[in-house]
Design a protein around this motif. Structure first.
Motif, short mmCIF file in Angstrom:
data_model
loop_
_atom_site.label_atom_id
_atom_site.label_comp_id
_atom_site.label_asym_id
_atom_site.label_seq_id
_atom_site.Cartn_x
_atom_site.Cartn_y
_atom_site.Cartn_z
N LYS A 58 16.43 96.30 48.67
CA LYS A 58 15.32 97.12 48.16
C LYS A 58 15.60 97.74 46.81
O LYS A 58 14.80 98.51 46.31
CB LYS A 58 15.02 98.23 49.17
CG LYS A 58 14.59 97.69 50.52
CD LYS A 58 14.38 98.81 51.50
CE LYS A 58 14.01 98.26 52.88
NZ LYS A 58 13.93 99.33 53.88
N GLY A 59 16.76 97.47 46.21
CA GLY A 59 17.05 98.01 44.90
C GLY A 59 17.89 99.27 44.93
O GLY A 59 17.89 100.04 43.97
N GLN A 60 18.60 99.52 46.02
CA GLN A 60 19.43 100.70 46.15
C GLN A 60 20.78 100.47 45.49
O GLN A 60 21.41 99.43 45.72
CB GLN A 60 19.63 101.06 47.62
CG GLN A 60 19.52 102.52 47.87
CD GLN A 60 19.41 102.83 49.35
OE1 GLN A 60 19.29 101.94 50.17
NE2 GLN A 60 19.43 104.10 49.65
N ILE A 61 21.23 101.44 44.68
CA ILE A 61 22.51 101.32 44.01
C ILE A 61 23.42 102.43 44.52
O ILE A 61 23.10 103.61 44.40
CB ILE A 61 22.36 101.40 42.48
CG1 ILE A 61 21.47 100.26 41.98
CG2 ILE A 61 23.71 101.37 41.80
CD1 ILE A 61 21.17 100.30 40.50
N THR A 62 24.56 102.04 45.12
CA THR A 62 25.53 102.99 45.66
C THR A 62 26.83 102.86 44.88
O THR A 62 27.37 101.77 44.77
CB THR A 62 25.78 102.71 47.15
OG1 THR A 62 24.53 102.65 47.83
CG2 THR A 62 26.64 103.78 47.77
N ILE A 63 27.30 103.99 44.35
CA ILE A 63 28.53 103.99 43.56
C ILE A 63 29.52 104.93 44.22
O ILE A 63 29.25 106.13 44.37
CB ILE A 63 28.26 104.43 42.11
CG1 ILE A 63 27.28 103.46 41.47
CG2 ILE A 63 29.55 104.48 41.31
CD1 ILE A 63 26.51 104.01 40.35
N ASN A 64 30.68 104.41 44.61
CA ASN A 64 31.72 105.18 45.29
C ASN A 64 31.16 105.97 46.47
O ASN A 64 31.51 107.13 46.69
CB ASN A 64 32.43 106.12 44.31
CG ASN A 64 33.29 105.37 43.31
OD1 ASN A 64 33.53 104.18 43.46
ND2 ASN A 64 33.74 106.06 42.29
N GLY A 65 30.26 105.37 47.23
CA GLY A 65 29.69 105.99 48.42
C GLY A 65 28.58 106.98 48.13
O GLY A 65 28.04 107.60 49.05
#
Length: 163
Positions: A58-65
């Motif tokens: 869906k376009g979710q961006i997760t960086i270092n949790g």
């Protein structure tokens, strides 16, 4: 004897004589997708190293949790992350899971952008032609210059005192 010399093709002549189908087969890239349906890539900028996995979502961006809006608070840094998706018309189609370390926030954002671009080309090799002209697949070689002895910083001299 002169006939054999004219009919033989060597070096660049052999490449010119190659059919277009053979030439296309020589540069066709295969998608690199793991068993979970993800594409992986590593990006670098300054002293930052980013490891990125992308998968359809869906376009979710997760960086270092953490969510990208929390990790990169400045809108300019979030815009950098979105560039590869906007240029390739894939905005909102991929979920990104990223771990990044080293450098500062600006260097980390550049590393994540580099890694996302490489991961997109691993997932869809046809996107390389779209991302390459914008310089998103090239690692930015600029790094901090080292400090020299006898200097205050890399190039700055100590303050001159006449007396």
């Amino acid at each position: 004897m002169s006939e054999t010399n004219t009919t033989e093709a060597t070096g660049f002549d052999a490449l010119k004589g190659m059919g277009t189908a053979q030439a296309e087969d020589a540069v066709v890239r295969e998608p690199k997708i793991d068993a979970q349906g993800r594409a992986y890539a590593t990006g670098k900028r300054k002293n930052a190293i980013a490891r990125v996995w992308i998968k359809p979502g869906k376009g979710q961006i997760t960086i270092n949790g953490r969510d990208q809006a929390i990790y990169f608070a400045r809108p300019v840094l979030r815009m950098m992350l979105a560039q590869p998706f906007e240029l390739s018309d894939r905005a909102g189609q991929f979920d990104v899971i990223c771990t990044v370390e080293g450098s500062g926030l600006s260097g980390q954002a550049g590393a994540v952008r580099h890694a996302i671009s490489k991961a997109l080309t691993n997932y869809e090799p046809g996107l390389r032609a779209v991302l390459k002209p914008h310089g998103l697949l090239t690692r930015d070689p600029r790094v901090v210059e080292r400090k020299k002895y006898g200097k205050a910083k890399a190039r700055r001299s100590f303050q001159f005192s006449k007396r």
